[in-house]
Design a protein around this motif. Structure first.
Motif, PDB file in Angstrom:
ATOM      1  N   VAL A  48      25.028  16.626  43.954  1.00  0.00           N
ATOM      2  CA  VAL A  48      25.162  15.294  44.522  1.00  0.00           C
ATOM      3  C   VAL A  48      26.075  14.510  43.599  1.00  0.00           C
ATOM      4  O   VAL A  48      25.896  14.508  42.376  1.00  0.00           O
ATOM      5  CB  VAL A  48      23.801  14.579  44.691  1.00  0.00           C
ATOM      6  N   ILE A  49      27.061  13.868  44.192  1.00  0.00           N
ATOM      7  CA  ILE A  49      27.995  13.011  43.471  1.00  0.00           C
ATOM      8  C   ILE A  49      27.576  11.571  43.729  1.00  0.00           C
ATOM      9  O   ILE A  49      27.334  11.196  44.887  1.00  0.00           O
ATOM     10  CB  ILE A  49      29.446  13.224  43.957  1.00  0.00           C
ATOM     11  N   THR A  50      27.503  10.745  42.683  1.00  0.00           N
ATOM     12  CA  THR A  50      27.139   9.338  42.835  1.00  0.00           C
ATOM     13  C   THR A  50      28.160   8.456  42.150  1.00  0.00           C
ATOM     14  O   THR A  50      28.906   8.902  41.275  1.00  0.00           O
ATOM     15  CB  THR A  50      25.745   9.043  42.214  1.00  0.00           C
ATOM     16  N   ALA A  51      28.181   7.203  42.560  1.00  0.00           N
ATOM     17  CA  ALA A  51      29.050   6.212  41.912  1.00  0.00           C
ATOM     18  C   ALA A  51      28.425   4.837  42.086  1.00  0.00           C
ATOM     19  O   ALA A  51      27.667   4.593  43.031  1.00  0.00           O
ATOM     20  CB  ALA A  51      30.459   6.240  42.510  1.00  0.00           C
ATOM     21  N   ARG A  52      28.778   3.955  41.173  1.00  0.00           N
ATOM     22  CA  ARG A  52      28.287   2.578  41.223  1.00  0.00           C
ATOM     23  C   ARG A  52      29.285   1.735  41.995  1.00  0.00           C
ATOM     24  O   ARG A  52      30.476   1.753  41.735  1.00  0.00           O
ATOM     25  CB  ARG A  52      28.136   2.035  39.803  1.00  0.00           C
ATOM     26  N   GLY A  53      28.789   1.003  42.954  1.00  0.00           N
ATOM     27  CA  GLY A  53      29.584   0.044  43.696  1.00  0.00           C
ATOM     28  C   GLY A  53      28.750  -1.213  43.846  1.00  0.00           C
ATOM     29  O   GLY A  53      27.812  -1.437  43.081  1.00  0.00           O
TER      30      GLY A  53
END
Length: 185
Positions: A48-53
């Protein structure tokens, strides 16, 4: 027949010739369905790839690859129509999570369109650089994005690892024949 060193004999096959002229070679013309059919036979690890937005984003990926050890680089593909793409397109850092066989439902949640992926029962916390980190994974990395390469309706993202933890317990989750699977002994 032409002899190839250490490979035995191979049928003569010249680039640009049509396979129909070579008996015994079955084929289908390249298409999206052919590519999907071939890759259903390829077992892949699940990440799973995550990022902060403004809100955290994430998606399930089976395209994760180790690119280089020095510097430590990884790559993954993401569709430009993905709901995560607008944040990934601007993110300086991403999280990469290697899922365990006990996390098939988590993988399905992050693969499901329209799901609130970070709502309970998903357990997560902010990590280095504010990147959302998922709990209970086999391993994770926080990576600085170094390139986004256009590839048709996707982007190939290349990122350099800056922090991580490989100490999760368990066995990896695999994707094969269109389903999440566990290793067999």
């Amino acid at each position: 027949m032409t002899a190839a060193p250490d490979l035995g004999t191979q049928p003569d096959f010249q680039p640009g010739t049509h396979p129909d002229t070579h008996p015994g070679i079955r084929h289908r013309l390249a298409s999206p369905d052919l590519l999907r059919s071939v890759f259903r036979r390829h077992a892949a690890g699940v990440a799973v790839i995550t990022a902060r937005g403004e809100r955290p984003v994430g998606f399930t990926a089976t395209s994760l690859n180790s690119v280089a050890a020095e510097p430590p680089l990884v790559s993954f593909g993401v569709g430009v129509t993905s709901s995560s793409w607008p944040v990934i397109a601007e993110a300086r850092y991403v999280g990469v999570h290697i899922l365990g066989e006990h996390q098939a439902e988590l993988a399905a949640t992050f693969a499901r369109s329209g799901a609130d992926r970070f709502a309970p029962p998903t357990a997560w916390r902010p990590g280095p650089e504010g990147v959302p980190l998922l709990d209970g994974v086999l391993a994770w990395l926080v990576c600085r994005v170094v390139a986004r390469v256009p590839a048709a309706d996707h982007r190939l993202v290349v990122a350099q690892a800056v922090a991580g933890d490989p100490s999760g317990a368990g066995r990896p989750l695999l994707y094969h024949q269109g389903r999440f699977n566990a290793l067999r002994d």
